[in-house]
Design a protein around this motif. Structure first.
Motif, PDB file in Angstrom:
ATOM      1  N   HIS A 275       0.856  -1.174   0.000  1.00 59.05           N
ATOM      2  CA  HIS A 275       0.000   0.000   0.000  1.00 59.05           C
ATOM      3  C   HIS A 275       0.897   1.230   0.000  1.00 59.05           C
ATOM      4  O   HIS A 275       1.454   1.595   1.033  1.00 59.05           O
ATOM      5  N   ILE A 276       1.011   1.867  -1.154  1.00 58.72           N
ATOM      6  CA  ILE A 276       1.994   2.924  -1.345  1.00 58.72           C
ATOM      7  C   ILE A 276       1.767   4.088  -0.383  1.00 58.72           C
ATOM      8  O   ILE A 276       2.697   4.527   0.306  1.00 58.72           O
ATOM      9  N   LYS A 277       0.545   4.601  -0.310  1.00 58.14           N
ATOM     10  CA  LYS A 277       0.305   5.769   0.546  1.00 58.14           C
ATOM     11  C   LYS A 277       0.534   5.440   2.014  1.00 58.14           C
ATOM     12  O   LYS A 277       1.097   6.249   2.750  1.00 58.14           O
ATOM     13  N   ARG A 278       0.101   4.264   2.445  1.00 53.50           N
ATOM     14  CA  ARG A 278       0.323   3.872   3.836  1.00 53.50           C
ATOM     15  C   ARG A 278       1.818   3.697   4.109  1.00 53.50           C
ATOM     16  O   ARG A 278       2.328   4.071   5.161  1.00 53.50           O
ATOM     17  N   ASP A 279       2.536   3.123   3.163  1.00 52.62           N
ATOM     18  CA  ASP A 279       3.975   2.931   3.337  1.00 52.62           C
ATOM     19  C   ASP A 279       4.720   4.261   3.379  1.00 52.62           C
ATOM     20  O   ASP A 279       5.683   4.412   4.129  1.00 52.62           O
ATOM     21  N   ILE A 280       4.284   5.219   2.577  1.00 52.16           N
ATOM     22  CA  ILE A 280       4.931   6.535   2.602  1.00 52.16           C
ATOM     23  C   ILE A 280       4.663   7.220   3.933  1.00 52.16           C
ATOM     24  O   ILE A 280       5.561   7.831   4.513  1.00 52.16           O
ATOM     25  N   ALA A 281       3.445   7.095   4.450  1.00 55.23           N
ATOM     26  CA  ALA A 281       3.148   7.665   5.774  1.00 55.23           C
ATOM     27  C   ALA A 281       4.024   6.999   6.837  1.00 55.23           C
ATOM     28  O   ALA A 281       4.566   7.674   7.722  1.00 55.23           O
ATOM     29  N   GLY A 282       4.190   5.684   6.752  1.00 54.20           N
ATOM     30  CA  GLY A 282       5.062   4.989   7.692  1.00 54.20           C
ATOM     31  C   GLY A 282       6.506   5.427   7.571  1.00 54.20           C
ATOM     32  O   GLY A 282       7.198   5.596   8.575  1.00 54.20           O
ATOM     33  N   LEU A 283       6.953   5.629   6.347  1.00 57.15           N
ATOM     34  CA  LEU A 283       8.317   6.099   6.122  1.00 57.15           C
ATOM     35  C   LEU A 283       8.534   7.478   6.745  1.00 57.15           C
ATOM     36  O   LEU A 283       9.538   7.724   7.403  1.00 57.15           O
TER      37      LEU A 283
ATOM     38  N   GLU B  64      12.925   1.342  -2.056  1.00 59.67           N
ATOM     39  CA  GLU B  64      11.978   0.295  -2.415  1.00 59.67           C
ATOM     40  C   GLU B  64      10.606   0.890  -2.739  1.00 59.67           C
ATOM     41  O   GLU B  64       9.944   0.464  -3.683  1.00 59.67           O
ATOM     42  N   LEU B  65      10.178   1.880  -1.984  1.00 59.13           N
ATOM     43  CA  LEU B  65       8.915   2.556  -2.287  1.00 59.13           C
ATOM     44  C   LEU B  65       8.974   3.255  -3.648  1.00 59.13           C
ATOM     45  O   LEU B  65       8.022   3.188  -4.422  1.00 59.13           O
ATOM     46  N   LEU B  66      10.072   3.908  -3.917  1.00 62.01           N
ATOM     47  CA  LEU B  66      10.248   4.583  -5.199  1.00 62.01           C
ATOM     48  C   LEU B  66      10.205   3.572  -6.347  1.00 62.01           C
ATOM     49  O   LEU B  66       9.514   3.783  -7.346  1.00 62.01           O
ATOM     50  N   ARG B  67      10.910   2.460  -6.188  1.00 63.18           N
ATOM     51  CA  ARG B  67      10.911   1.417  -7.211  1.00 63.18           C
ATOM     52  C   ARG B  67       9.510   0.859  -7.429  1.00 63.18           C
ATOM     53  O   ARG B  67       9.060   0.659  -8.549  1.00 63.18           O
ATOM     54  N   SER B  68       8.781   0.654  -6.336  1.00 62.27           N
ATOM     55  CA  SER B  68       7.428   0.121  -6.434  1.00 62.27           C
ATOM     56  C   SER B  68       6.489   1.119  -7.118  1.00 62.27           C
ATOM     57  O   SER B  68       5.641   0.731  -7.922  1.00 62.27           O
ATOM     58  N   CYS B  69       6.645   2.409  -6.802  1.00 68.26           N
ATOM     59  CA  CYS B  69       5.822   3.435  -7.462  1.00 68.26           C
ATOM     60  C   CYS B  69       6.102   3.479  -8.955  1.00 68.26           C
ATOM     61  O   CYS B  69       5.174   3.565  -9.762  1.00 68.26           O
ATOM     62  N   LEU B  70       7.367   3.426  -9.326  1.00 66.64           N
ATOM     63  CA  LEU B  70       7.726   3.499 -10.742  1.00 66.64           C
ATOM     64  C   LEU B  70       7.247   2.260 -11.492  1.00 66.64           C
ATOM     65  O   LEU B  70       6.808   2.360 -12.638  1.00 66.64           O
ATOM     66  N   ARG B  71       7.336   1.102 -10.850  1.00 69.26           N
ATOM     67  CA  ARG B  71       6.905  -0.128 -11.503  1.00 69.26           C
ATOM     68  C   ARG B  71       5.393  -0.126 -11.732  1.00 69.26           C
ATOM     69  O   ARG B  71       4.917  -0.591 -12.743  1.00 69.26           O
ATOM     70  N   ARG B  72       4.636   0.416 -10.806  1.00 66.25           N
ATOM     71  CA  ARG B  72       3.183   0.457 -10.941  1.00 66.25           C
ATOM     72  C   ARG B  72       2.687   1.645 -11.759  1.00 66.25           C
ATOM     73  O   ARG B  72       1.508   1.752 -12.024  1.00 66.25           O
ATOM     74  N   GLY B  73       3.570   2.553 -12.088  1.00 66.26           N
ATOM     75  CA  GLY B  73       3.176   3.714 -12.872  1.00 66.26           C
ATOM     76  C   GLY B  73       2.467   4.782 -12.050  1.00 66.26           C
ATOM     77  O   GLY B  73       1.703   5.582 -12.596  1.00 66.26           O
ATOM     78  N   ILE B  74       2.711   4.811 -10.755  1.00 66.96           N
ATOM     79  CA  ILE B  74       2.093   5.810  -9.890  1.00 66.96           C
ATOM     80  C   ILE B  74       2.898   7.094  -9.995  1.00 66.96           C
ATOM     81  O   ILE B  74       4.108   7.090  -9.755  1.00 66.96           O
TER      82      ILE B  74
END
Length: 160
Positions: A2-10, A56-66
């Motif tokens: 969950h990108i937004k939740r992970d960014i908040a956790g970060l 890892e969050l950045l990589r996941s965002c780029l892979r999903r096209g977010i």
């Protein structure tokens, strides 16, 4: 993931690392006369892990096209973050007066509830097990956490 939740956790973990670096370590460790090497080392490890977490969050965002440029701030979520930061500062202030276990139990219970857990048995389990386990581990390795009445009582049984 969950990108937004992970960014908040970060973001929260980055704030915790900053609070450790600029408040907890100088006030709780250095002023009390303890050697700051291990707390600084652990905080450094946390900072390095946060860098990997961010990558890892950045990589996941780029892979999903977010798209990274568009982040919306929701007032309710921002309020939770602000409340959690206030709880961290309240917890830090309470450590000097009430010891480690009591304030940590309260902090964990409120934080777990604030972020969505509604099962009373799970909240109580986190409140009881986490501070007790941390206190036991630190005591067994000879690194004492802030002492309050409960810790002084338990110290009679754990430290000979």
């Amino acid at each position: 993931m969950h990108i937004k939740r992970d960014i908040a956790g970060l973001v929260l973990l980055c704030i915790l690392a900053a609070v450790n670096q600029f408040y907890f370590i100088p006030v709780q460790v250095v002023e009390e006369g303890s050697d700051p090497v291990y707390p600084l080392l652990l905080n450094g490890v946390l900072a390095v892990l946060l860098v990997f977490y961010a990558l890892e969050l950045l990589r996941s965002c780029l892979r999903r096209g977010i798209p990274l440029a568009v982040w919306r701030v929701y007032p309710r979520r921002a309020g939770k973050v602000i409340l959690l930061l206030a709880l961290v500062w309240g917890w830090a202030a309470a450590l000097n007066h009430a010891g480690f276990i009591g304030p940590t139990m309260c902090f964990l219970g409120i934080a777990v509830w604030l972020y969505g857990e509604r099962s009373l048995s799970r909240i109580v389990l986190v409140m009881l097990v986490s501070p007790a386990a941390l206190y036991l581990v630190f005591t067994l390795f000879g690194s004492f956490l802030p002492q309050g009445p409960l810790e002084q009582f338990l110290g009679r049984f754990l430290v000979q």
